[in-house]
Enzyme design. Structure first.
Site, short mmCIF file in Angstrom:
data_model
loop_
_atom_site.label_atom_id
_atom_site.label_comp_id
_atom_site.label_asym_id
_atom_site.label_seq_id
_atom_site.Cartn_x
_atom_site.Cartn_y
_atom_site.Cartn_z
N ASP A 54 -56.74 -25.05 -10.26
CA ASP A 54 -57.45 -24.36 -9.19
C ASP A 54 -56.40 -23.97 -8.15
O ASP A 54 -55.87 -24.83 -7.45
CB ASP A 54 -58.52 -25.26 -8.59
N TYR A 110 -62.47 -30.80 -4.84
CA TYR A 110 -63.47 -30.09 -4.04
C TYR A 110 -64.87 -30.61 -4.39
O TYR A 110 -65.18 -30.83 -5.57
CB TYR A 110 -63.35 -28.59 -4.31
#
Length: 381
Positions: free
Chosen positions: A176, A104
């Site tokens: 994550d 990300y």
């Protein structure tokens, strides 16, 4: 709540015991900054100041831990606040981190522009290549950061294979789990030390609050995180905690709908003449489909694809969408569309984590599938 209770039961009931005084079935919003003490140092149930602990946040943290099959949960003001707190709790100048080469954009920015200035180095590797990951680890490596599926290319990491291979290394493995959510994947059960979320996304699910979370099992690790959570102060406020806790109660039913529709959309895009490539782990053509099927119960609500006619065509397609709202973020009940290279991942431009310029990312909501398919058809054609 019994630990053997099912996911949906835990989501509805953990942290939501009826108030013993009023009988209220939902934890109130404790909108207070401080708490009266019964004499100097005489705290009531451990509460003194809302940065340190707040009953509304405690209720949500208990639920979060239960959903991830963890012993300890921590709620933060944002997903990046959770990540930053974790970095400060675990790392020091000179330490090294391994991250995905398609992480990300905000995570990349945090390591590349913030932690690096503090003396923490990183190496980006293909997270679906355990051999490359192991080769990148050195004696200075103290954290391996995994996204699975990754954002926005939906790469899958084999959590069990990675954690088993790293079992003898003096480091922590953090996953994550934002895209998969604890409903579809539970990394602590697969060997990870730490689970991180942007609860802004699927866990809350209604695009009305920003938040982050960490879940762990290890008691000593939990104490380090708790100390830094209080010391750094990027905690989730009571109203955000209340909204996130409320949203999590419907996570299972929402995720089923997200997955149902995303599967149909991925199949539709795979056969569309304007689409060059579709990224969705539920497709058998996905290179890590078998790994995703092994460690996830379903394949999620995120779909990315590359437009055959290039960058400008992908941008124009995003602009033409009507039911898919052009916006950043993801995981809400409403469907979103975005151009990662110019939006969520612009911070990675020019780096080894730069995303394809013709990439479009969809966050598939819970609207009627036929309406979403019709909107994509008109936007593409």
């Amino acid at each position: 709540m019994q630990p053997e209770s099912g996911f949906s039961t835990r989501a509805v009931h953990t942290g939501s015991e009826a108030d013993p005084v009023t009988g209220a079935v939902i934890t109130p919003v404790y909108a207070t900054s401080t708490f009266k003490q019964d004499g100097v140092g005489g705290l009531r149930n451990g509460y003194e100041y809302s940065r340190s602990a707040n009953p509304t946040r405690t209720a949500w943290e208990e639920c979060l831990a239960a959903l991830e099959n963890g012993r300890h949960g921590f709620a933060f003001a944002s997903g990046l606040a959770a990540e930053d707190t974790l970095i400060r709790a675990l790392l020091k100048p000179g330490d090294h981190v391994v991250i995905p080469n398609d992480a990300y954009g905000g995570t990349f920015r945090l390591f590349d522009k913030v932690a690096a200035r503090w003396g923490v180095e990183y190496t980006a590797v293909p997270i679906d290549d355990p051999g490359a990951l192991l080769a990148a680890c050195t004696s200075a490596t103290k954290l391996v950061w995994i996204e699975t599926p990754t954002n926005p290319l939906l790469t899958i990491a084999d959590i069990t294979e990675i954690t088993t291979a790293l079992a003898d290394h003096d480091l922590h493995v953090a996953v994550d789990n934002t895209f998969a959510t604890p409903y579809l994947q539970q990394p602590l059960d697969l060997g990870a030390d730490i689970v991180v979320h942007s609860t802004t996304k699927y866990v809350n699910g209604h695009s009305d609050t920003v938040g982050g979370a960490i879940a762990v099992n290890d008691d000593d690790l939990a104490e380090r995180i708790r100390f830094h959570q209080n010391s750094m102060g990027a905690v989730m406020g009571p109203f955000d905690a209340w909204l996130t806790h409320r949203g999590a109660k419907t996570l299972s039913v929402r995720m089923e709908r997200h997955c149902d529709t995303a599967e149909r959309i991925a199949a539709y895009l795979s056969s569309h003449p304007k689409v060059a490539q579709v990224y969705y782990p539920g497709l058998e053509s996905h290179p890590s489909h078998a790994v995703a099927a092994k460690q996830m119960s379903r394949f999620g609500g995120m779909v990315s694809f590359r437009h055959k006619d290039g960058e400008e065509a992908s941008v124009e397609m995003c602009n033409r969408a009507k039911l898919f709202t052009l916006a950043e973020s993801l995981g809400g009940v409403e469907s979103l569309i975005e151009h990662p290279a110019r939006m969520t991942h612009a911070s990675a431009e020019g780096s080894e984590l730069e995303v394809p310029s013709d990439l479009v990312r969809l966050s598939v909501g819970i609207e009627d599938a036929e309406d979403l398919l019709a909107d994509l058809e008109q936007a593409l054609d």
